[in-house]
Design a protein around this motif. Structure first.
Motif, PDB file in Angstrom:
ATOM      1  N   GLU A 255     -10.329   9.123   4.978  1.00 23.76           N
ATOM      2  CA  GLU A 255      -9.581   9.977   4.060  1.00 23.76           C
ATOM      3  C   GLU A 255      -8.753  11.024   4.806  1.00 23.76           C
ATOM      4  O   GLU A 255      -7.751  11.514   4.289  1.00 23.76           O
ATOM      5  CB  GLU A 255     -10.526  10.698   3.074  1.00 23.76           C
ATOM      6  CG  GLU A 255     -11.343   9.793   2.192  1.00 23.76           C
ATOM      7  CD  GLU A 255     -12.630   9.332   2.869  1.00 23.76           C
ATOM      8  OE1 GLU A 255     -13.318  10.142   3.506  1.00 23.76           O
ATOM      9  OE2 GLU A 255     -12.929   8.129   2.772  1.00 23.76           O
ATOM     10  N   ASP A 256      -9.181  11.360   6.017  1.00 26.23           N
ATOM     11  CA  ASP A 256      -8.460  12.357   6.804  1.00 26.23           C
ATOM     12  C   ASP A 256      -7.099  11.841   7.252  1.00 26.23           C
ATOM     13  O   ASP A 256      -6.233  12.621   7.650  1.00 26.23           O
ATOM     14  CB  ASP A 256      -9.271  12.774   8.038  1.00 26.23           C
ATOM     15  CG  ASP A 256     -10.543  13.520   7.676  1.00 26.23           C
ATOM     16  OD1 ASP A 256     -10.629  14.044   6.552  1.00 26.23           O
ATOM     17  OD2 ASP A 256     -11.447  13.583   8.541  1.00 26.23           O
ATOM     18  N   LEU A 257      -6.912  10.529   7.213  1.00 24.57           N
ATOM     19  CA  LEU A 257      -5.663   9.928   7.659  1.00 24.57           C
ATOM     20  C   LEU A 257      -4.623   9.817   6.547  1.00 24.57           C
ATOM     21  O   LEU A 257      -3.510   9.386   6.788  1.00 24.57           O
ATOM     22  CB  LEU A 257      -5.937   8.545   8.265  1.00 24.57           C
ATOM     23  CG  LEU A 257      -6.859   8.539   9.477  1.00 24.57           C
ATOM     24  CD1 LEU A 257      -7.157   7.116   9.909  1.00 24.57           C
ATOM     25  CD2 LEU A 257      -6.252   9.323  10.624  1.00 24.57           C
ATOM     26  N   ASN A 258      -4.984  10.191   5.320  1.00 22.73           N
ATOM     27  CA  ASN A 258      -4.054  10.121   4.207  1.00 22.73           C
ATOM     28  C   ASN A 258      -3.047  11.258   4.276  1.00 22.73           C
ATOM     29  O   ASN A 258      -3.364  12.364   4.725  1.00 22.73           O
ATOM     30  CB  ASN A 258      -4.804  10.176   2.870  1.00 22.73           C
ATOM     31  CG  ASN A 258      -5.593   8.922   2.610  1.00 22.73           C
ATOM     32  OD1 ASN A 258      -5.310   7.863   3.168  1.00 22.73           O
ATOM     33  ND2 ASN A 258      -6.612   9.038   1.759  1.00 22.73           N
ATOM     34  N   LEU A 259      -1.852  10.961   3.805  1.00 23.92           N
ATOM     35  CA  LEU A 259      -0.829  11.998   3.705  1.00 23.92           C
ATOM     36  C   LEU A 259      -1.178  12.931   2.557  1.00 23.92           C
ATOM     37  O   LEU A 259      -1.832  12.520   1.589  1.00 23.92           O
ATOM     38  CB  LEU A 259       0.536  11.350   3.474  1.00 23.92           C
ATOM     39  CG  LEU A 259       1.035  10.454   4.618  1.00 23.92           C
ATOM     40  CD1 LEU A 259       2.287   9.697   4.194  1.00 23.92           C
ATOM     41  CD2 LEU A 259       1.319  11.275   5.857  1.00 23.92           C
ATOM     42  N   PRO A 260      -0.743  14.183   2.609  1.00 19.74           N
ATOM     43  CA  PRO A 260      -1.063  15.131   1.521  1.00 19.74           C
ATOM     44  C   PRO A 260      -0.484  14.664   0.183  1.00 19.74           C
ATOM     45  O   PRO A 260       0.651  14.197   0.106  1.00 19.74           O
ATOM     46  CB  PRO A 260      -0.394  16.430   1.975  1.00 19.74           C
ATOM     47  CG  PRO A 260      -0.185  16.275   3.450  1.00 19.74           C
ATOM     48  CD  PRO A 260      -0.017  14.813   3.701  1.00 19.74           C
ATOM     49  N   ASN A 261      -1.282  14.798  -0.862  1.00 14.49           N
ATOM     50  CA  ASN A 261      -0.869  14.358  -2.199  1.00 14.49           C
ATOM     51  C   ASN A 261       0.394  15.076  -2.671  1.00 14.49           C
ATOM     52  O   ASN A 261       1.240  14.474  -3.334  1.00 14.49           O
ATOM     53  CB  ASN A 261      -2.004  14.559  -3.205  1.00 14.49           C
ATOM     54  CG  ASN A 261      -3.145  13.593  -2.962  1.00 14.49           C
ATOM     55  OD1 ASN A 261      -2.937  12.499  -2.441  1.00 14.49           O
ATOM     56  ND2 ASN A 261      -4.353  13.996  -3.339  1.00 14.49           N
TER      57      ASN A 261
ATOM     58  N   GLU B  38      -3.044   7.340 -10.444  1.00 20.05           N
ATOM     59  CA  GLU B  38      -3.483   6.147  -9.717  1.00 20.05           C
ATOM     60  C   GLU B  38      -2.337   5.563  -8.871  1.00 20.05           C
ATOM     61  O   GLU B  38      -2.537   5.178  -7.722  1.00 20.05           O
ATOM     62  CB  GLU B  38      -4.002   5.112 -10.713  1.00 20.05           C
ATOM     63  CG  GLU B  38      -4.539   3.858 -10.075  1.00 20.05           C
ATOM     64  CD  GLU B  38      -5.036   2.890 -11.142  1.00 20.05           C
ATOM     65  OE1 GLU B  38      -4.283   1.936 -11.449  1.00 20.05           O
ATOM     66  OE2 GLU B  38      -6.151   3.111 -11.657  1.00 20.05           O
ATOM     67  N   ALA B  39      -1.145   5.539  -9.441  1.00 22.44           N
ATOM     68  CA  ALA B  39       0.018   5.013  -8.718  1.00 22.44           C
ATOM     69  C   ALA B  39       0.373   5.922  -7.531  1.00 22.44           C
ATOM     70  O   ALA B  39       0.700   5.432  -6.442  1.00 22.44           O
ATOM     71  CB  ALA B  39       1.213   4.877  -9.659  1.00 22.44           C
ATOM     72  N   ARG B  40       0.309   7.237  -7.744  1.00 17.82           N
ATOM     73  CA  ARG B  40       0.578   8.182  -6.641  1.00 17.82           C
ATOM     74  C   ARG B  40      -0.421   7.977  -5.507  1.00 17.82           C
ATOM     75  O   ARG B  40      -0.066   8.002  -4.330  1.00 17.82           O
ATOM     76  CB  ARG B  40       0.543   9.624  -7.151  1.00 17.82           C
ATOM     77  CG  ARG B  40       1.813  10.052  -7.851  1.00 17.82           C
ATOM     78  CD  ARG B  40       1.882  11.561  -8.040  1.00 17.82           C
ATOM     79  NE  ARG B  40       0.698  12.138  -8.653  1.00 17.82           N
ATOM     80  CZ  ARG B  40       0.517  12.333  -9.963  1.00 17.82           C
ATOM     81  NH1 ARG B  40       1.476  11.995 -10.808  1.00 17.82           N
ATOM     82  NH2 ARG B  40      -0.588  12.865 -10.417  1.00 17.82           N
ATOM     83  N   GLN B  41      -1.688   7.791  -5.857  1.00 22.40           N
ATOM     84  CA  GLN B  41      -2.711   7.572  -4.827  1.00 22.40           C
ATOM     85  C   GLN B  41      -2.459   6.263  -4.077  1.00 22.40           C
ATOM     86  O   GLN B  41      -2.608   6.211  -2.858  1.00 22.40           O
ATOM     87  CB  GLN B  41      -4.107   7.566  -5.456  1.00 22.40           C
ATOM     88  CG  GLN B  41      -4.572   8.935  -5.890  1.00 22.40           C
ATOM     89  CD  GLN B  41      -5.927   8.888  -6.601  1.00 22.40           C
ATOM     90  OE1 GLN B  41      -6.313   7.879  -7.174  1.00 22.40           O
ATOM     91  NE2 GLN B  41      -6.628  10.026  -6.557  1.00 22.40           N
ATOM     92  N   ALA B  42      -2.070   5.216  -4.791  1.00 22.44           N
ATOM     93  CA  ALA B  42      -1.799   3.929  -4.148  1.00 22.44           C
ATOM     94  C   ALA B  42      -0.589   4.025  -3.219  1.00 22.44           C
ATOM     95  O   ALA B  42      -0.611   3.512  -2.092  1.00 22.44           O
ATOM     96  CB  ALA B  42      -1.563   2.848  -5.215  1.00 22.44           C
ATOM     97  N   ILE B  43       0.458   4.707  -3.672  1.00 24.82           N
ATOM     98  CA  ILE B  43       1.646   4.896  -2.824  1.00 24.82           C
ATOM     99  C   ILE B  43       1.291   5.737  -1.600  1.00 24.82           C
ATOM    100  O   ILE B  43       1.718   5.441  -0.484  1.00 24.82           O
ATOM    101  CB  ILE B  43       2.800   5.539  -3.632  1.00 24.82           C
ATOM    102  CG1 ILE B  43       3.297   4.539  -4.672  1.00 24.82           C
ATOM    103  CG2 ILE B  43       3.926   5.988  -2.718  1.00 24.82           C
ATOM    104  CD1 ILE B  43       4.260   5.146  -5.688  1.00 24.82           C
ATOM    105  N   GLY B  44       0.475   6.759  -1.808  1.00 27.17           N
ATOM    106  CA  GLY B  44       0.044   7.607  -0.685  1.00 27.17           C
ATOM    107  C   GLY B  44      -0.758   6.825   0.343  1.00 27.17           C
ATOM    108  O   GLY B  44      -0.561   6.972   1.551  1.00 27.17           O
TER     109      GLY B  44
END
Length: 162
Positions: free
Chosen positions: A6-12, A32-38
């Motif tokens: 999770e630390d490798l994800n870009l900021p929401n 959900e779509a924003r999280q998938a794109i992120g």
């Protein structure tokens, strides 16, 4: 390296801003779509970085450069993005150069103002005569002997005799 995936994800918030800027007004995107794109964007960045790092290692370097990233995009078959990225990179370099030149110009101007102030102060000081006062000191063996003692005369006695 990151301790958790999770630390490798870009900021929401960054993802939400990119999505908002890319889509026309009035289009809503679910959480959900924003999280998938992120997540997809994070994976893309990691994969591109890995490919660019391999290019740098092949060239026996530890620092990733722009050409390493461009080569990585070609390997990933995203070469259609390269011209726009090169243009953006050049614009960024020019902006950095302009900032540096602007900062140096401000520094030079400030230095010139300081020099002008010093010169003005020096001109004002030229009209003032500085006199150094000697500090009183106790007699030392290096002091010259007063004339009256040198000749053995006692001036007080002479005044009395006259």
């Amino acid at each position: 390296m990151a301790e958790r995936p999770e630390d490798l994800n870009l900021p929401n918030t960054t993802i939400a801003k990119i999505i908002k800027d890319a889509l026309p007004d009035g289009i809503n995107v679910s959480k959900e779509a924003r999280q998938a794109i992120g997540k997809a964007a994070s994976i893309f960045v990691l994969y591109c970085t890995s490919c660019a790092n391999n290019n740098a290692l092949k060239a026996k370097r530890k620092t990733l450069t722009g050409p390493d990233v461009f080569s990585a995009l070609e390997e990933m078959e995203f070469e259609q993005f390269i011209p726009d990225l090169k243009q953006t990179l050049e614009a960024y370099k020019q902006e950095q150069k302009n900032r540096k030149e602007s900062a140096m110009q401000r520094r030079r101007q400030r230095d010139e103002e300081d020099i002008t102030e010093v010169e003005a102060q020096n001109e004002a000081d030229e009209g003032i005569e500085f006199v150094e006062e000697e500090e009183p000191h106790a007699g030392t063996s290096d002091d010259p002997i007063p004339l009256d003692q040198e000749q053995g005369l006692n001036l007080e006695d002479e005044d009395v005799e006259s």
